[in-house]
Motif scaffolding. Structure first.
Motif, mmCIF file in Angstrom:
data_model
loop_
_atom_site.group_PDB
_atom_site.id
_atom_site.type_symbol
_atom_site.label_atom_id
_atom_site.label_comp_id
_atom_site.label_asym_id
_atom_site.label_seq_id
_atom_site.Cartn_x
_atom_site.Cartn_y
_atom_site.Cartn_z
ATOM 1 N N MET A 109 45.673 -115.769 11.258
ATOM 2 C CA MET A 109 45.061 -115.290 10.010
ATOM 3 C C MET A 109 43.599 -115.728 9.910
ATOM 4 S SD MET A 109 47.311 -113.455 8.752
ATOM 5 C CE MET A 109 46.696 -113.075 7.148
ATOM 6 N N GLY A 110 43.278 -116.929 10.389
ATOM 7 C CA GLY A 110 41.880 -117.373 10.392
ATOM 8 C C GLY A 110 41.027 -116.496 11.290
ATOM 9 N N ILE A 111 41.534 -116.216 12.484
ATOM 10 C CA ILE A 111 40.800 -115.338 13.397
ATOM 11 C C ILE A 111 40.699 -113.931 12.810
ATOM 12 C CG2 ILE A 111 40.904 -114.211 15.667
ATOM 13 C CD1 ILE A 111 42.126 -116.838 16.721
ATOM 14 N N GLY A 112 41.789 -113.457 12.203
ATOM 15 C CA GLY A 112 41.754 -112.131 11.572
ATOM 16 C C GLY A 112 40.768 -112.078 10.416
ATOM 17 N N GLY A 113 40.714 -113.152 9.623
ATOM 18 C CA GLY A 113 39.752 -113.197 8.524
ATOM 19 C C GLY A 113 38.321 -113.181 9.018
ATOM 20 N N MET A 114 38.051 -113.954 10.076
ATOM 21 C CA MET A 114 36.700 -113.956 10.638
ATOM 22 C C MET A 114 36.351 -112.589 11.218
ATOM 23 S SD MET A 114 36.049 -117.608 12.412
ATOM 24 C CE MET A 114 37.672 -118.268 12.766
ATOM 25 N N MET A 115 37.307 -111.970 11.906
ATOM 26 C CA MET A 115 37.042 -110.637 12.452
ATOM 27 C C MET A 115 36.795 -109.639 11.336
ATOM 28 S SD MET A 115 39.652 -110.437 15.696
ATOM 29 C CE MET A 115 39.357 -108.703 15.906
ATOM 30 N N PHE A 116 37.554 -109.760 10.236
ATOM 31 C CA PHE A 116 37.352 -108.865 9.093
ATOM 32 C C PHE A 116 35.941 -109.030 8.539
ATOM 33 C CE2 PHE A 116 37.457 -108.277 4.472
ATOM 34 C CZ PHE A 116 37.794 -106.938 4.427
ATOM 35 N N LEU A 117 35.511 -110.280 8.364
ATOM 36 C CA LEU A 117 34.154 -110.503 7.849
ATOM 37 C C LEU A 117 33.100 -109.973 8.803
ATOM 38 C CD1 LEU A 117 34.422 -114.056 6.301
ATOM 39 C CD2 LEU A 117 34.151 -111.887 5.102
ATOM 40 N N ILE A 118 33.314 -110.202 10.100
ATOM 41 C CA ILE A 118 32.346 -109.706 11.074
ATOM 42 C C ILE A 118 32.297 -108.186 11.036
ATOM 43 C CG2 ILE A 118 31.931 -109.475 13.562
ATOM 44 C CD1 ILE A 118 32.922 -112.384 13.814
ATOM 45 N N MET A 119 33.460 -107.547 10.985
ATOM 46 C CA MET A 119 33.487 -106.080 10.948
ATOM 47 C C MET A 119 32.892 -105.539 9.644
ATOM 48 S SD MET A 119 34.491 -105.019 13.729
ATOM 49 C CE MET A 119 35.368 -105.449 15.181
ATOM 50 N N MET A 120 33.077 -106.273 8.554
ATOM 51 C CA MET A 120 32.504 -105.820 7.283
ATOM 52 C C MET A 120 30.985 -105.992 7.275
ATOM 53 S SD MET A 120 34.741 -104.531 5.336
ATOM 54 C CE MET A 120 33.977 -104.519 3.745
ATOM 55 N N LEU A 121 30.490 -107.045 7.911
ATOM 56 C CA LEU A 121 29.054 -107.316 7.885
ATOM 57 C C LEU A 121 28.301 -106.674 9.043
ATOM 58 C CD1 LEU A 121 29.114 -111.064 6.872
ATOM 59 C CD2 LEU A 121 28.709 -109.093 5.403
ATOM 60 N N ARG A 122 29.017 -106.250 10.066
ATOM 61 C CA ARG A 122 28.362 -105.696 11.246
ATOM 62 C C ARG A 122 27.501 -104.467 10.945
ATOM 63 N NH1 ARG A 122 30.698 -103.823 16.949
ATOM 64 N NH2 ARG A 122 31.427 -102.108 15.718
ATOM 65 N N PRO A 123 27.940 -103.533 10.106
ATOM 66 C CA PRO A 123 27.056 -102.393 9.825
ATOM 67 C C PRO A 123 25.746 -102.813 9.164
ATOM 68 C CG PRO A 123 29.285 -101.909 9.097
ATOM 69 C CD PRO A 123 29.256 -103.334 9.503
ATOM 70 N N PHE A 124 25.762 -103.927 8.458
ATOM 71 C CA PHE A 124 24.554 -104.359 7.774
ATOM 72 C C PHE A 124 23.587 -105.057 8.715
ATOM 73 C CE2 PHE A 124 27.754 -104.243 4.398
ATOM 74 C CZ PHE A 124 27.142 -103.315 3.570
ATOM 75 N N LEU A 125 24.070 -105.569 9.850
ATOM 76 C CA LEU A 125 23.186 -106.269 10.776
ATOM 77 C C LEU A 125 22.105 -105.342 11.324
ATOM 78 C CD1 LEU A 125 25.727 -108.490 12.718
ATOM 79 C CD2 LEU A 125 24.174 -109.163 10.890
ATOM 80 N N LYS A 126 22.499 -104.129 11.664
ATOM 81 C CA LYS A 126 21.531 -103.159 12.163
ATOM 82 C C LYS A 126 20.541 -102.804 11.061
ATOM 83 C CE LYS A 126 21.423 -98.971 14.922
ATOM 84 N NZ LYS A 126 22.211 -97.905 15.511
ATOM 85 N N HIS A 127 21.055 -102.634 9.860
ATOM 86 C CA HIS A 127 20.191 -102.320 8.722
ATOM 87 C C HIS A 127 19.233 -103.480 8.440
ATOM 88 C CE1 HIS A 127 18.928 -100.650 4.909
ATOM 89 N NE2 HIS A 127 19.251 -101.805 4.326
ATOM 90 N N ILE A 128 19.735 -104.704 8.531
ATOM 91 C CA ILE A 128 18.896 -105.869 8.268
ATOM 92 C C ILE A 128 17.798 -105.982 9.320
ATOM 93 C CG2 ILE A 128 18.913 -108.400 8.300
ATOM 94 C CD1 ILE A 128 21.636 -108.256 6.917
ATOM 95 N N SER A 129 18.146 -105.747 10.581
ATOM 96 C CA SER A 129 17.127 -105.844 11.626
ATOM 97 C C SER A 129 16.063 -104.759 11.446
ATOM 98 C CB SER A 129 17.760 -105.772 13.014
ATOM 99 O OG SER A 129 18.348 -104.506 13.220
ATOM 100 N N LYS A 130 16.481 -103.543 11.087
ATOM 101 C CA LYS A 130 15.511 -102.488 10.834
ATOM 102 C C LYS A 130 14.627 -102.827 9.642
ATOM 103 C CE LYS A 130 18.042 -98.439 12.536
ATOM 104 N NZ LYS A 130 18.707 -97.186 12.111
#
Length: 155
Positions: free
Chosen positions: A51-72
């Motif tokens: 569940m800890g790994i799943g929670g971290m993966m969920f957060l990463i997947m939720m924030l991943r689309p914003f990483l490209k936006h943040i870098s741009k």
């Protein structure tokens, strides 16, 4: 109580066997109960890790689309700041903004309020006074000279 010879013989022969059998049964029961608890503990540890790994993966997947936006966005901000004339004191404006925020934090701490409540719900109240619209003289104009106004009909 009346004891018969046969009952006394059976009792004397089987008493030690019964005692040993019940002792073995008790030890087996305790061992099986402990094994069941250990299995449950192992299952809970494995599930907690999953569940800890799943929670971290969920957060990463939720924030991943914003990483490209943040870098741009950061690249765009850097390009915009690079186009500013050298006489503009961007670092000074940022320092002034942080000084105002620090002062507001000190005022909030002294008055016993939280920082957000003291500012009216966010940084808008503090930073509104630092916007270019509310400045007495915008950048590029002198303090004693009125600022250029846009011509009517043009945005």
């Amino acid at each position: 109580m009346v004891w018969s010879c046969r009952f006394a013989c059976v009792w004397s022969i089987t008493w030690k066997d019964l005692h040993d059998g019940l002792s073995q049964l008790e030890n087996l029961y305790i061992k099986e109960a402990a094994a069941a608890y250990n299995r449950q503990r192992t299952i809970h540890i494995v599930l907690l890790i999953i569940m800890g790994i799943g929670g971290m993966m969920f957060l990463i997947m939720m924030l991943r689309p914003f990483l490209k936006h943040i870098s741009k966005e950061s690249r765009r901000c850097a390009e915009l700041l690079a186009q500013l004339p050298p006489d503009m004191d961007v670092e000074g404006m940022v320092a002034a903004t942080w000084n105002v925020v620090k002062e507001e934090q000190l005022i909030a701490e002294r008055s016993g309020k939280t920082f957000i409540n003291n500012m009216g719900g966010g940084l808008g109240g503090v930073l509104r006074g630092l916007s270019m619209i509310s400045m007495s003289h915008p950048f590029g104009s002198q303090p004693g000279v009125p600022a250029a106004t846009p011509k009517p009909g043009r945005p």
